[in-house]
Every structure is written in structure tokens, then in C-alpha cells.
Write a protein that holds these residues in place. Structure first.
Motif, PDB file in Angstrom:
ATOM      1  N   ARG A  74     104.389  13.967 -26.392  1.00  0.00           N
ATOM      2  CA  ARG A  74     104.600  14.212 -24.963  1.00  0.00           C
ATOM      3  C   ARG A  74     103.355  13.997 -24.112  1.00  0.00           C
ATOM      4  O   ARG A  74     103.432  13.439 -23.012  1.00  0.00           O
ATOM      5  N   VAL A  75     102.205  14.440 -24.580  1.00  0.00           N
ATOM      6  CA  VAL A  75     100.983  14.305 -23.783  1.00  0.00           C
ATOM      7  C   VAL A  75     100.617  12.832 -23.610  1.00  0.00           C
ATOM      8  O   VAL A  75     100.109  12.425 -22.563  1.00  0.00           O
ATOM      9  N   ALA A  76     100.912  12.023 -24.624  1.00  0.00           N
ATOM     10  CA  ALA A  76     100.622  10.590 -24.535  1.00  0.00           C
ATOM     11  C   ALA A  76     101.373   9.928 -23.381  1.00  0.00           C
ATOM     12  O   ALA A  76     100.937   8.899 -22.856  1.00  0.00           O
ATOM     13  N   ARG A  77     102.493  10.522 -22.965  1.00  0.00           N
ATOM     14  CA  ARG A  77     103.296   9.945 -21.880  1.00  0.00           C
ATOM     15  C   ARG A  77     102.891  10.459 -20.505  1.00  0.00           C
ATOM     16  O   ARG A  77     103.415   9.999 -19.493  1.00  0.00           O
ATOM     17  N   GLN A  78     101.995  11.437 -20.447  1.00  0.00           N
ATOM     18  CA  GLN A  78     101.633  12.021 -19.167  1.00  0.00           C
ATOM     19  C   GLN A  78     100.771  11.073 -18.330  1.00  0.00           C
ATOM     20  O   GLN A  78     100.034  10.237 -18.867  1.00  0.00           O
ATOM     21  N   THR A  79     100.864  11.252 -17.014  1.00  0.00           N
ATOM     22  CA  THR A  79      99.992  10.509 -16.118  1.00  0.00           C
ATOM     23  C   THR A  79      98.576  11.065 -16.233  1.00  0.00           C
ATOM     24  O   THR A  79      98.356  12.125 -16.842  1.00  0.00           O
ATOM     25  N   LYS A  80      97.628  10.382 -15.610  1.00  0.00           N
ATOM     26  CA  LYS A  80      96.247  10.846 -15.644  1.00  0.00           C
ATOM     27  C   LYS A  80      96.119  12.225 -15.010  1.00  0.00           C
ATOM     28  O   LYS A  80      95.426  13.105 -15.525  1.00  0.00           O
ATOM     29  N   VAL A  81      96.819  12.426 -13.891  1.00  0.00           N
ATOM     30  CA  VAL A  81      96.782  13.724 -13.218  1.00  0.00           C
ATOM     31  C   VAL A  81      97.448  14.795 -14.086  1.00  0.00           C
ATOM     32  O   VAL A  81      96.923  15.900 -14.244  1.00  0.00           O
ATOM     33  N   GLY A  82      98.602  14.462 -14.663  1.00  0.00           N
ATOM     34  CA  GLY A  82      99.309  15.406 -15.512  1.00  0.00           C
ATOM     35  C   GLY A  82      98.469  15.809 -16.712  1.00  0.00           C
ATOM     36  O   GLY A  82      98.429  16.988 -17.093  1.00  0.00           O
ATOM     37  N   LYS A  83      97.781  14.850 -17.284  1.00  0.00           N
ATOM     38  CA  LYS A  83      96.925  15.132 -18.437  1.00  0.00           C
ATOM     39  C   LYS A  83      95.749  16.021 -18.033  1.00  0.00           C
ATOM     40  O   LYS A  83      95.332  16.898 -18.791  1.00  0.00           O
ATOM     41  N   GLY A  84      95.236  15.802 -16.819  1.00  0.00           N
ATOM     42  CA  GLY A  84      94.140  16.639 -16.331  1.00  0.00           C
ATOM     43  C   GLY A  84      94.572  18.082 -16.165  1.00  0.00           C
ATOM     44  O   GLY A  84      93.848  19.008 -16.549  1.00  0.00           O
ATOM     45  N   VAL A  85      95.768  18.283 -15.610  1.00  0.00           N
ATOM     46  CA  VAL A  85      96.303  19.645 -15.447  1.00  0.00           C
ATOM     47  C   VAL A  85      96.518  20.286 -16.813  1.00  0.00           C
ATOM     48  O   VAL A  85      96.173  21.458 -17.035  1.00  0.00           O
ATOM     49  N   THR A  86      97.076  19.525 -17.741  1.00  0.00           N
ATOM     50  CA  THR A  86      97.330  20.049 -19.084  1.00  0.00           C
ATOM     51  C   THR A  86      96.030  20.450 -19.772  1.00  0.00           C
ATOM     52  O   THR A  86      95.972  21.476 -20.464  1.00  0.00           O
ATOM     53  N   SER A  87      94.975  19.658 -19.581  1.00  0.00           N
ATOM     54  CA  SER A  87      93.702  19.938 -20.250  1.00  0.00           C
ATOM     55  C   SER A  87      93.112  21.280 -19.839  1.00  0.00           C
ATOM     56  O   SER A  87      92.461  21.957 -20.642  1.00  0.00           O
ATOM     57  N   VAL A  88      93.349  21.683 -18.587  1.00  0.00           N
ATOM     58  CA  VAL A  88      92.838  22.971 -18.093  1.00  0.00           C
ATOM     59  C   VAL A  88      93.800  24.107 -18.442  1.00  0.00           C
ATOM     60  O   VAL A  88      93.378  25.214 -18.788  1.00  0.00           O
ATOM     61  N   ALA A  89      95.110  23.825 -18.358  1.00  0.00           N
ATOM     62  CA  ALA A  89      96.100  24.858 -18.681  1.00  0.00           C
ATOM     63  C   ALA A  89      96.037  25.251 -20.154  1.00  0.00           C
ATOM     64  O   ALA A  89      96.264  26.425 -20.507  1.00  0.00           O
ATOM     65  N   TYR A  90      95.737  24.295 -20.997  1.00  0.00           N
ATOM     66  CA  TYR A  90      95.721  24.494 -22.458  1.00  0.00           C
ATOM     67  C   TYR A  90      94.875  25.704 -22.872  1.00  0.00           C
ATOM     68  O   TYR A  90      95.399  26.653 -23.486  1.00  0.00           O
ATOM     69  N   PRO A  91      93.567  25.749 -22.567  1.00  0.00           N
ATOM     70  CA  PRO A  91      92.774  26.914 -23.004  1.00  0.00           C
ATOM     71  C   PRO A  91      93.162  28.199 -22.294  1.00  0.00           C
ATOM     72  O   PRO A  91      93.042  29.289 -22.874  1.00  0.00           O
ATOM     73  N   LEU A  92      93.617  28.105 -21.034  1.00  0.00           N
ATOM     74  CA  LEU A  92      94.031  29.317 -20.316  1.00  0.00           C
ATOM     75  C   LEU A  92      95.227  29.975 -21.002  1.00  0.00           C
ATOM     76  O   LEU A  92      95.267  31.199 -21.159  1.00  0.00           O
ATOM     77  N   ILE A  93      96.203  29.154 -21.407  1.00  0.00           N
ATOM     78  CA  ILE A  93      97.381  29.681 -22.099  1.00  0.00           C
ATOM     79  C   ILE A  93      96.982  30.253 -23.453  1.00  0.00           C
ATOM     80  O   ILE A  93      97.462  31.327 -23.856  1.00  0.00           O
ATOM     81  N   MET A  94      96.096  29.557 -24.159  1.00  0.00           N
ATOM     82  CA  MET A  94      95.645  30.031 -25.466  1.00  0.00           C
ATOM     83  C   MET A  94      95.017  31.419 -25.357  1.00  0.00           C
ATOM     84  O   MET A  94      95.335  32.332 -26.119  1.00  0.00           O
ATOM     85  N   ARG A  95      94.116  31.571 -24.403  1.00  0.00           N
ATOM     86  CA  ARG A  95      93.409  32.850 -24.270  1.00  0.00           C
ATOM     87  C   ARG A  95      94.342  33.963 -23.813  1.00  0.00           C
ATOM     88  O   ARG A  95      94.269  35.105 -24.291  1.00  0.00           O
ATOM     89  N   TRP A  96      95.239  33.641 -22.871  1.00  0.00           N
ATOM     90  CA  TRP A  96      96.151  34.651 -22.348  1.00  0.00           C
ATOM     91  C   TRP A  96      97.062  35.187 -23.447  1.00  0.00           C
ATOM     92  O   TRP A  96      97.217  36.408 -23.618  1.00  0.00           O
ATOM     93  N   LEU A  97      97.656  34.290 -24.228  1.00  0.00           N
ATOM     94  CA  LEU A  97      98.583  34.740 -25.261  1.00  0.00           C
ATOM     95  C   LEU A  97      97.862  35.356 -26.458  1.00  0.00           C
ATOM     96  O   LEU A  97      98.416  36.222 -27.130  1.00  0.00           O
ATOM     97  N   ALA A  98      96.626  34.937 -26.710  1.00  0.00           N
ATOM     98  CA  ALA A  98      95.858  35.599 -27.770  1.00  0.00           C
ATOM     99  C   ALA A  98      95.664  37.072 -27.422  1.00  0.00           C
ATOM    100  O   ALA A  98      95.768  37.956 -28.281  1.00  0.00           O
ATOM    101  N   GLY A  99      95.391  37.346 -26.147  1.00  0.00           N
ATOM    102  CA  GLY A  99      95.244  38.732 -25.712  1.00  0.00           C
ATOM    103  C   GLY A  99      96.542  39.498 -25.824  1.00  0.00           C
ATOM    104  O   GLY A  99      96.558  40.663 -26.233  1.00  0.00           O
ATOM    105  N   ALA A 100      97.649  38.824 -25.467  1.00  0.00           N
ATOM    106  CA  ALA A 100      98.959  39.482 -25.527  1.00  0.00           C
ATOM    107  C   ALA A 100      99.341  39.844 -26.955  1.00  0.00           C
ATOM    108  O   ALA A 100      99.954  40.887 -27.203  1.00  0.00           O
ATOM    109  N   ILE A 101      98.971  39.000 -27.895  1.00  0.00           N
ATOM    110  CA  ILE A 101      99.447  39.146 -29.276  1.00  0.00           C
ATOM    111  C   ILE A 101      98.498  39.968 -30.144  1.00  0.00           C
ATOM    112  O   ILE A 101      98.926  40.793 -30.951  1.00  0.00           O
ATOM    113  N   MET A 102      97.196  39.770 -29.982  1.00  0.00           N
ATOM    114  CA  MET A 102      96.248  40.383 -30.906  1.00  0.00           C
ATOM    115  C   MET A 102      95.637  41.696 -30.394  1.00  0.00           C
ATOM    116  O   MET A 102      95.020  42.424 -31.152  1.00  0.00           O
TER     117      MET A 102
END
Length: 320
Positions: free
Chosen positions: A213-241
Motif C-alpha cells: 500500500r505505501v508503494a502506491r502512495q503519492t509523495k505527500v501521502g508518503k510524507g504524512v505516513t512517515s510522521v504518523a507512523y512513529p506517533l501511532i507506535m508510541r501512542w499504542l505502546a503506551g496504551a498497551i504496555m
């Protein structure tokens, strides 16, 4: 075309694995065996060093009776958190799967995965019930909003990043518990073994799905995903652990200790970073580790070296 064919074959392999290498929580765990009986005074409930609280000097200085009680409660609560997250995954994946076209191999695999996650929910809840500890699971704000999390499936890339953010910390923690070689209650070990075995398929699918899916994203979409990725990781790590406030009240754990264990102490920070070696590796593969994203990873406290291969042990977490 070759890439599409290869992806279909990958999904077929995962689906076949779900048919021929699967577990049932009531056939593959002998809950009523004396060996699997839950003993609330069993010293094998003492938390391992790979647990952020288990590695804290305050916990290690407590009498064994209190360490056992804390360990049993925390272990049961993590099972409750795990089954709550699995329910979110099922709701979101069902929402995603029902929009797939006829003939989609993703549909069959998603249904297999949801069936396995239903089994995991039964398995975790059975273990919680048998401990006799009435644990709440996630912190109250997360419990209050978790019924809405599956709506992220309308943005499949974000949803599957969230799936990894929930699955990877639990998977790495369970592997670390088994790798440390210390004796653990058989019922707990068996549930972890089954979960690790089947999560290998689930995590493989999420990794591959994001590659597609990421391979099909536009340059802007990929940029948004690159920043959202670590934010989601950290948020859910806090929720779970991170345990709920009730945990500290139950055992009179000082606030300072809880803050240090989750996640201010250097040893705890190393444990947290260790959960995400595989997803850092994936971010590199997906081209999502741009300069802006790297700053976000660092600000979230989950930066570090990517894994060399999926499932690589991060022993530095224990030697920080």
C-alpha cells in the motif's frame, strides 16, 4: 503483474498455514490439568527483568509475597489488554474485508486471521478468569475510546500501522519472557507460545500489506505516513504496555516509581525502544525514514537501530 501474482501467492501461503498450523484454546491447552493450575502464591509469577517494573529497584526490593502478587496482577492485566486490542483488530479488519471485491485473496486471509484472534481472546480471558484477579485492562481513557478505534480501517495504511503498533510490543515482550529462561507458570507459557506462533503470520501480513500500500502512495501521502507512523507506535505502546492507575493503588506503588518504570528510567527507555526494532526496519524498507520522521521517532523516544531481521532479540534493553 509479477508483483501482484507474488502477493497472491504470499496470501495463499499464509492462508494455508492458518488451515494446517492452527491452535484451539480448549484443545491445545489442558486447562484442567494439575500442571496448569493457577497458584496465586507461585513464585514463578515474579516479574522478569524485561518488564519495565520488574527491572525497577523498588520492585526488586519488595518481599517475595508482594512481588508475586504484583506479578500475577500485572500478568493478568496484560492478558486483558491483549484481548481488548484483539477485539479492535477484529472489528476493523472485518470492516476492511467486507469492502473487498469477490475473488480477493486478502478476504480469505483476513477471515482466517480474525478467527485466530477470536481464539486468542478466548485464551487470554480464560487465563484471566483462572487467576481470580479482577483486572480492568487498559487505562480508563483508552477503554472509553477503544470502541471507536476500528474506524481507522477507513484509512487502511493507518489502520495496519496501528495493528503493528499493538502487536509488536506484546510479541517482543512475550519472546523476551521466554528467552530469559526463567521458570514461568505452564498455563502462561503455553498461551504465549500459541500467541507467538500465530502472531508470526499476522505480523508478516501487516508488514507485507504496508509494503504493497505505501508503494502506491503519492509523495505527500508518503510524507504524512512517515510522521504518523512513529506517533501511532508510541501512542499504542503506551496504551498497551502501561498499566492503569488502579494497579499502583492496589499495591501502594509510589508515583515516582511508576513514572520511572513507564518510561523515564534509562533502563525503561531502552526496553521501550527495543519493542520497535522490527518496525524501524520496516520504515526503512518503506522509505519512511526521512529527516522529519527521524526527528519524530527520536521525540517519541522510540528511535534506534533497525532490526537486521524480523524477530531479532534486542538484548541491549537488558544491559542499558
Amino acid at each position: 503483474m509479477a508483483q501482484v501474482t507474488e502477493y497472491r501467492e504470499f496470501l495463499r501461503t499464509l492462508s494455508n498455514g492458518s488451515v494446517h498450523r492452527r491452535f484451539d484454546p480448549y484443545l491445545d491447552i489442558d486447562w484442567d490439568s494439575p500442571d496448569f493450575a493457577i497458584d496465586a502464591s507461585d513464585p514463578r509469577w515474579i516479574l522478569p527483568d524485561c518488564d519495565p517494573l520488574g527491572a525497577h529497584p523498588w520492585y526488586q526490593a519488595q518481599p517475595d509475597e508482594k512481588k508475586i502478587a504484583i506479578g500475577l496482577w500485572r500478568t493478568a492485566n496484560m492478558q486483558k489488554v491483549g484481548l481488548s486490542f484483539e477485539s479492535v483488530l477484529i472489528r476493523g479488519m472485518m470492516q476492511y474485508a467486507m469492502k473487498l471485491p469477490n475473488g480477493s485473496p486478502e478476504f480469505r486471509y483476513c477471515l482466517h486471521e480474525m478467527s485466530e484472534e477470536c481464539n486468542h481472546i478466548q485464551m487470554f480471558q480464560e487465563l484471566v478468569n483462572r487467576t481470580g484477579v479482577d483486572v480492568p485492562g487498559m487505562k480508563a481513557p483508552y477503554r472509553a475510546t477503544s470502541s471507536l478505534w476500528h474506524l481507522a480501517a477507513y484509512a487502511p495504511v493507518i489502520f495496519f500501522i496501528g495493528i503493528l503498533a499493538g502487536e509488536e510490543p506484546i510479541d517482543h515482550f512475550q519472546k523476551d519472557v521466554i528467552r530469559d529462561g526463567a521458570a514461568r507458570p505452564p498455563a502462561l507459557l503455553r498461551t504465549m507460545e500459541i500467541h507467538i506462533a500465530e502472531e508470526a503470520r499476522h505480523i508478516s501480513f501487516a508488514h507485507r500489506f504496508l509494503n504493497e500500500r505505501v508503494a502506491r502512495q503519492t509523495k505527500v501521502g508518503k510524507g504524512v505516513t512517515s510522521v504518523a507512523y512513529p506517533l501511532i507506535m508510541r501512542w499504542l505502546a503506551g496504551a498497551i504496555m502501561t498499566p492503569p492507575r488502579q494497579f499502583a493503588k492496589e499495591f501502594d506503588i509510589p508515583r515516582k516509581v511508576m513514572r520511572e518504570a513507564f518510561w523515564q528510567r534509562e533502563e525503561s527507555k531502552a526496553i521501550l525502544r527495543g519493542y520497535f526494532g522490527d518496525v524501524r526496519m520496516l520504515a526503512e524498507e518503506l522509505g519512511l525514514m526521512n529527516p522529519a520522521a527521524r526527528k519524530v521517532w527520536k521525540a517519541c523516544g522510540i528511535d534506534g537501530k533497525p532490526s537486521r531481521y524480523r524477530g531479532e532479540p534486542h538484548r541491549q534493553a537488558h544491559a542499558a
